[in-house]
Design an enzyme around this catalytic site. Structure first.
Site, PDB file in Angstrom:
ATOM      1  N   HIS A  47      -5.245  -3.232   6.786  1.00 55.55           N
ATOM      2  CA  HIS A  47      -5.834  -1.583   5.479  1.00 55.55           C
ATOM      3  C   HIS A  47      -5.690  -3.012   4.960  1.00 55.55           C
ATOM      4  O   HIS A  47      -5.761  -3.530   5.143  1.00 55.55           O
ATOM      5  CB  HIS A  47      -4.890  -0.731   5.533  1.00 55.55           C
ATOM      6  CG  HIS A  47      -4.770   0.321   6.698  1.00 55.55           C
ATOM      7  ND1 HIS A  47      -4.490   1.888   6.541  1.00 55.55           N
ATOM      8  CD2 HIS A  47      -5.473   0.684   7.854  1.00 55.55           C
ATOM      9  CE1 HIS A  47      -4.053   2.549   7.599  1.00 55.55           C
ATOM     10  NE2 HIS A  47      -5.095   1.759   7.945  1.00 55.55           N
ATOM     11  N   GLU A  49      -6.362  -2.262   1.413  1.00 64.85           N
ATOM     12  CA  GLU A  49      -4.565  -2.723   0.938  1.00 64.85           C
ATOM     13  C   GLU A  49      -3.841  -3.152   1.545  1.00 64.85           C
ATOM     14  O   GLU A  49      -3.414  -4.213   0.729  1.00 64.85           O
ATOM     15  CB  GLU A  49      -3.830  -1.407   0.351  1.00 64.85           C
ATOM     16  CG  GLU A  49      -4.744   0.146  -0.059  1.00 64.85           C
ATOM     17  CD  GLU A  49      -4.817   0.969   1.305  1.00 64.85           C
ATOM     18  OE1 GLU A  49      -5.410  -0.186   2.343  1.00 64.85           O
ATOM     19  OE2 GLU A  49      -4.718   2.175   1.015  1.00 64.85           O
ATOM     20  N   CYS A  77      -2.883   5.332   2.569  1.00 68.96           N
ATOM     21  CA  CYS A  77      -2.141   5.676   3.919  1.00 68.96           C
ATOM     22  C   CYS A  77      -0.521   5.756   3.423  1.00 68.96           C
ATOM     23  O   CYS A  77      -0.201   5.274   2.549  1.00 68.96           O
ATOM     24  CB  CYS A  77      -2.443   5.519   4.355  1.00 68.96           C
ATOM     25  SG  CYS A  77      -1.887   4.150   5.311  1.00 68.96           S
ATOM     26  N   CYS A  80      -0.156   2.221   3.164  1.00 72.90           N
ATOM     27  CA  CYS A  80      -0.201   1.113   2.600  1.00 72.90           C
ATOM     28  C   CYS A  80       0.831   2.155   0.905  1.00 72.90           C
ATOM     29  O   CYS A  80       0.889   0.472   0.218  1.00 72.90           O
ATOM     30  CB  CYS A  80      -1.147   1.346   1.770  1.00 72.90           C
ATOM     31  SG  CYS A  80      -2.837   0.470   3.517  1.00 72.90           S
TER      32      CYS A  80
HETATM   33 ZN    ZN Z   1      -3.604   2.538   4.353  1.00 66.04          ZN
END
Ligand code: ZN
Length: 145
Positions: A47, A49, A77, A80
């Site tokens: 991801h 982040e 999410c 993260c």
């Molecule tokens: Zn994430």
């Protein structure tokens, strides 16, 4: 957020879900950037982040990102948001709200749980329309194919 949107566009062009992130140090300088890279890297943790925070930590030579700001085009999410707490990020600024999986206020609120001893400040819906439009454009294009 403009810089994070550039990252999100790079993900879009690479056929990845268009989410981009940057980490700013306490003086406001960009020390980490990333965009969603899950497909190319075949990495479930790829991801935006996570990639931006890894870059920032590597630039600082320390895992602790105290006083830093994580800027991301989509509400983080659970993974993260959890990583941001682990990194002791000072502030999270996000763009589009993620009603289906958001963990910074939508579905869960991982970063402001009073049981945690570190709770980043949150700035929600920064350029939310622009961030969201990129995502809806991506998924609309995928449905057509
Ligand atoms: Zn994430």
């Amino acid at each position: 957020m403009r810089r994070a949107l550039e990252e999100a566009r790079a993900a879009f062009d690479a056929g990845e879900v268009p989410v981009g992130a940057v980490v700013l140090d306490p003086s406001g300088e960009v020390i980490g950037t990333g965009h969603n890279d899950r497909e190319r890297a075949a990495d479930p943790t790829g991801h935006a982040e996570i990639i931006a925070m890894r870059g920032a930590a590597s630039a600082l030579g320390a895992w602790r990102l105290s006083g830093c700001t994580l800027v991301v085009t989509l509400e983080p999410c659970t993974m993260c948001a959890g990583a941001a707490v682990q990194a002791r990020v000072g502030r999270i600024a996000y763009g589009a709200v993620d009603l289906k999986a958001g963990a910074v206020g939508s579905l869960w609120d991982v970063v402001r749980d009073r049981r945690l001893n570190h709770r980043p400040e949150v700035v929600a819906e920064v350029l939310a329309d622009e961030c969201g439009a990129l995502l809806s454009g991506f998924f609309a294009r995928r449905r057509v194919r």
